[in-house]
Design a protein around this motif. Structure first.
Motif, mmCIF file in Angstrom:
data_model
loop_
_atom_site.group_PDB
_atom_site.id
_atom_site.type_symbol
_atom_site.label_atom_id
_atom_site.label_comp_id
_atom_site.label_asym_id
_atom_site.label_seq_id
_atom_site.Cartn_x
_atom_site.Cartn_y
_atom_site.Cartn_z
ATOM 1 N N ASP A 161 0.842 -1.187 0.000
ATOM 2 C CA ASP A 161 0.000 0.000 0.000
ATOM 3 C C ASP A 161 0.882 1.244 0.000
ATOM 4 O O ASP A 161 1.356 1.677 1.053
ATOM 5 C CB ASP A 161 -0.917 -0.028 1.232
ATOM 6 N N VAL A 162 1.086 1.846 -1.180
ATOM 7 C CA VAL A 162 1.998 2.977 -1.278
ATOM 8 C C VAL A 162 1.448 4.228 -0.606
ATOM 9 O O VAL A 162 2.196 5.195 -0.417
ATOM 10 C CB VAL A 162 2.355 3.293 -2.752
ATOM 11 N N SER A 163 0.172 4.217 -0.222
ATOM 12 C CA SER A 163 -0.351 5.364 0.519
ATOM 13 C C SER A 163 0.298 5.456 1.903
ATOM 14 O O SER A 163 0.265 6.509 2.547
ATOM 15 C CB SER A 163 -1.877 5.269 0.664
ATOM 16 N N ARG A 164 0.924 4.371 2.333
ATOM 17 C CA ARG A 164 1.621 4.368 3.622
ATOM 18 C C ARG A 164 3.041 4.891 3.501
ATOM 19 O O ARG A 164 3.694 5.156 4.511
ATOM 20 C CB ARG A 164 1.628 2.956 4.203
ATOM 21 N N GLY A 165 3.538 5.028 2.269
ATOM 22 C CA GLY A 165 4.887 5.531 2.064
ATOM 23 C C GLY A 165 5.590 4.798 0.935
ATOM 24 O O GLY A 165 5.105 3.792 0.415
ATOM 25 N N ILE A 166 6.752 5.326 0.579
ATOM 26 C CA ILE A 166 7.540 4.787 -0.528
ATOM 27 C C ILE A 166 8.902 4.346 0.008
ATOM 28 O O ILE A 166 9.564 5.102 0.726
ATOM 29 C CB ILE A 166 7.760 5.859 -1.621
ATOM 30 N N PRO A 167 9.359 3.133 -0.330
ATOM 31 C CA PRO A 167 10.700 2.717 0.119
ATOM 32 C C PRO A 167 11.804 3.497 -0.597
ATOM 33 O O PRO A 167 11.820 3.582 -1.827
ATOM 34 C CB PRO A 167 10.742 1.222 -0.234
ATOM 35 N N ILE A 168 12.687 4.089 0.194
ATOM 36 C CA ILE A 168 13.870 4.779 -0.324
ATOM 37 C C ILE A 168 15.071 3.985 0.182
ATOM 38 O O ILE A 168 15.399 4.019 1.372
ATOM 39 C CB ILE A 168 13.939 6.235 0.164
ATOM 40 N N LEU A 169 15.705 3.234 -0.703
ATOM 41 C CA LEU A 169 16.788 2.333 -0.297
ATOM 42 C C LEU A 169 18.106 3.088 -0.216
ATOM 43 O O LEU A 169 18.417 3.897 -1.076
ATOM 44 C CB LEU A 169 16.904 1.169 -1.279
ATOM 45 N N MET A 170 18.874 2.802 0.825
ATOM 46 C CA MET A 170 20.134 3.504 1.073
ATOM 47 C C MET A 170 21.317 2.552 0.888
ATOM 48 O O MET A 170 21.485 1.581 1.629
ATOM 49 C CB MET A 170 20.160 4.077 2.494
ATOM 50 N N TYR A 171 22.129 2.844 -0.127
ATOM 51 C CA TYR A 171 23.387 2.143 -0.363
ATOM 52 C C TYR A 171 24.538 3.132 -0.188
ATOM 53 O O TYR A 171 24.338 4.351 -0.169
ATOM 54 C CB TYR A 171 23.438 1.574 -1.784
ATOM 55 N N HIS A 172 25.755 2.595 -0.096
ATOM 56 C CA HIS A 172 26.954 3.429 -0.089
ATOM 57 C C HIS A 172 27.903 2.940 -1.180
ATOM 58 O O HIS A 172 27.876 3.424 -2.287
ATOM 59 C CB HIS A 172 27.635 3.407 1.283
ATOM 60 N N LYS A 173 28.730 1.951 -0.847
ATOM 61 C CA LYS A 173 29.707 1.409 -1.802
ATOM 62 C C LYS A 173 29.149 0.158 -2.487
ATOM 63 O O LYS A 173 28.441 -0.631 -1.864
ATOM 64 C CB LYS A 173 31.000 1.034 -1.079
ATOM 65 N N THR A 189 12.896 15.704 5.757
ATOM 66 C CA THR A 189 13.314 14.699 6.737
ATOM 67 C C THR A 189 12.769 13.333 6.325
ATOM 68 O O THR A 189 12.167 12.614 7.127
ATOM 69 C CB THR A 189 12.822 15.067 8.153
ATOM 70 N N LEU A 190 13.006 12.961 5.076
ATOM 71 C CA LEU A 190 12.517 11.689 4.560
ATOM 72 C C LEU A 190 13.329 10.528 5.119
ATOM 73 O O LEU A 190 14.558 10.578 5.173
ATOM 74 C CB LEU A 190 12.596 11.677 3.029
ATOM 75 N N ARG A 191 12.641 9.490 5.520
ATOM 76 C CA ARG A 191 13.292 8.292 6.044
ATOM 77 C C ARG A 191 13.727 7.368 4.904
ATOM 78 O O ARG A 191 13.193 7.437 3.798
ATOM 79 C CB ARG A 191 12.336 7.545 6.980
ATOM 80 N N ARG A 192 14.669 6.489 5.206
ATOM 81 C CA ARG A 192 15.145 5.521 4.221
ATOM 82 C C ARG A 192 15.270 4.134 4.843
ATOM 83 O O ARG A 192 15.095 3.954 6.044
ATOM 84 C CB ARG A 192 16.502 5.958 3.654
ATOM 85 N N ILE A 193 15.612 3.170 3.998
ATOM 86 C CA ILE A 193 15.826 1.792 4.420
ATOM 87 C C ILE A 193 17.267 1.419 4.100
ATOM 88 O O ILE A 193 17.668 1.383 2.929
ATOM 89 C CB ILE A 193 14.852 0.829 3.716
ATOM 90 N N ARG A 194 18.043 1.160 5.124
ATOM 91 C CA ARG A 194 19.463 0.837 4.936
ATOM 92 C C ARG A 194 19.619 -0.585 4.407
ATOM 93 O O ARG A 194 19.005 -1.529 4.930
ATOM 94 C CB ARG A 194 20.204 0.974 6.259
ATOM 95 N N ILE A 195 20.452 -0.750 3.386
ATOM 96 C CA ILE A 195 20.737 -2.071 2.823
ATOM 97 C C ILE A 195 22.204 -2.411 3.073
ATOM 98 O O ILE A 195 23.097 -1.698 2.628
ATOM 99 C CB ILE A 195 20.433 -2.114 1.312
ATOM 100 N N ARG A 196 22.443 -3.499 3.785
ATOM 101 C CA ARG A 196 23.798 -3.933 4.112
ATOM 102 C C ARG A 196 24.276 -4.993 3.114
ATOM 103 O O ARG A 196 23.489 -5.654 2.457
ATOM 104 C CB ARG A 196 23.829 -4.533 5.518
ATOM 105 N N GLY A 197 25.587 -5.161 3.057
ATOM 106 C CA GLY A 197 26.166 -6.114 2.133
ATOM 107 C C GLY A 197 26.060 -7.555 2.561
ATOM 108 O O GLY A 197 26.268 -8.456 1.743
ATOM 109 N N ASP A 198 25.750 -7.802 3.829
ATOM 110 C CA ASP A 198 25.628 -9.181 4.303
ATOM 111 C C ASP A 198 24.183 -9.657 4.347
ATOM 112 O O ASP A 198 23.891 -10.713 4.901
ATOM 113 C CB ASP A 198 26.291 -9.348 5.669
ATOM 114 N N TYR A 199 23.269 -8.906 3.766
ATOM 115 C CA TYR A 199 21.880 -9.344 3.706
ATOM 116 C C TYR A 199 21.724 -10.470 2.689
ATOM 117 O O TYR A 199 22.212 -10.378 1.561
ATOM 118 C CB TYR A 199 20.960 -8.196 3.282
#
Length: 286
Positions: free
Chosen positions: A42-54, A256-266
């Motif tokens: 349900d995108v009315s609850r928000g949109i996933p913003i994925l956070m990567y680095h390297k 102040t948008l929130r994000r979802i952190r993605i790690r390399g060991d997932y």
């Protein structure tokens, strides 16, 4: 006889190395299918913003907290593509929140912090392969240099940063370039004058180097307060992201948008859990 024994031992060793990878790959595909096809988002609850680095295969570039391998990154992008997700820009997201502009089904934003050269070397070709877009938040004073903000104080190993040529090429291909300040300070801990300089001057420097607008901002180390968020808005940015976990929601404010952190060991199962977990929370959850 000796050669046959060596050949047999080599075959056994190869099986021991390959079999776990095959099993994990099959498990990942099964997990992905189960989550993707059993749960409406349900995108009315928000949109996933994925956070990567390297995005780097070299373990000496840093640990899995900030680094994903190209193989894992491609696995993530392939999953999104094959399961009906569509990458959108932060401008698309802002237009949706401000004016109700429709978004495609299963929208997702891909972000990269800092502006590492490996974003160009490894992530960019994968994004192009799957027809995806992303935004890279660049530390303006490190363009073409090294990650001095982390390397000088021994927080991270030395990494090379993308240069103007790489950034301009990616921008021409549809990758958004955003600001991550001039020098990557904790903005909530510096004086208002320094914070203003870091926020406003990085925008000007990047715009000059890129020959185009820079409209989005990312707070280094997730360090911000009411004043810094206000300075970002006053400096002419359209939106800004934090490292606080959750979906990007209109009610949290565009700066102040929130994000979802993605790690390399997932594993892929963990990636899918993080991607969808906030849709499973009770209404009002992050």
């Amino acid at each position: 006889m000796t050669k046959k024994i060596y050949a047999l031992l080599f075959a056994i060793l190869l099986m021991l190395l390959v079999f776990p990878v095959v099993v994990q790959s099959a498990r990942d595909r099964l997990s992905g299918y189960t989550v993707a096809h059993s749960m409406p988002l349900d995108v009315s609850r928000g949109i996933p913003i994925l956070m990567y680095h390297k995005v780097n295969p070299d373990p000496t570039a840093g640990g899995y907290g900030l680094r994903v391998t190209p193989r894992v990154f491609e696995r993530d992008m392939r999953y999104l593509k094959t399961n009906g997700f569509h990458t959108v820009s932060l401008l698309d997201l802002a237009d949706h929140f401000n004016r109700g502009t429709p978004l495609p089904a299963r929208p997702v934003v891909i972000t990269f912090d800092d502006g590492y050269l490996d974003n160009y070397t490894y992530a960019f070709p994968i994004l192009k392969k799957y027809g995806m877009t992303a935004i890279i938040f660049v530390v303006a004073d490190t363009v073409g240099g090294i990650n001095s903000f982390d390397y000088n104080n021994r927080r991270q190993p030395l990494n090379h940063m993308a240069g103007w040529g790489e950034l301009r090429e990616m921008a021409r291909a549809g990758i958004t370039i955003g600001s991550h300040t001039l020098t990557h300070p904790h903005l909530a801990e510096v004086s208002p004058d320094i914070a203003r300089q870091e926020i406003a001057d990085s925008k000007k420097k990047l715009e000059q180097g890129l020959g185009g607008k820079v409209e989005f901002f990312c707070y280094p180390y997730g360090s911000y307060n009411f004043l810094t968020a206000q300075l970002v808005q006053e400096s002419g940015y359209v939106a800004a992201v934090t490292i606080e976990q959750g979906l990007g929601r209109k009610e949290d404010g565009l700066f102040t948008l929130r994000r979802i952190r993605i790690r390399g060991d997932y594993t892929q199962a963990t990636f899918l859990h993080e991607l969808t977990r906030y849709y499973r929370e009770p209404a009002g959850g992050r």
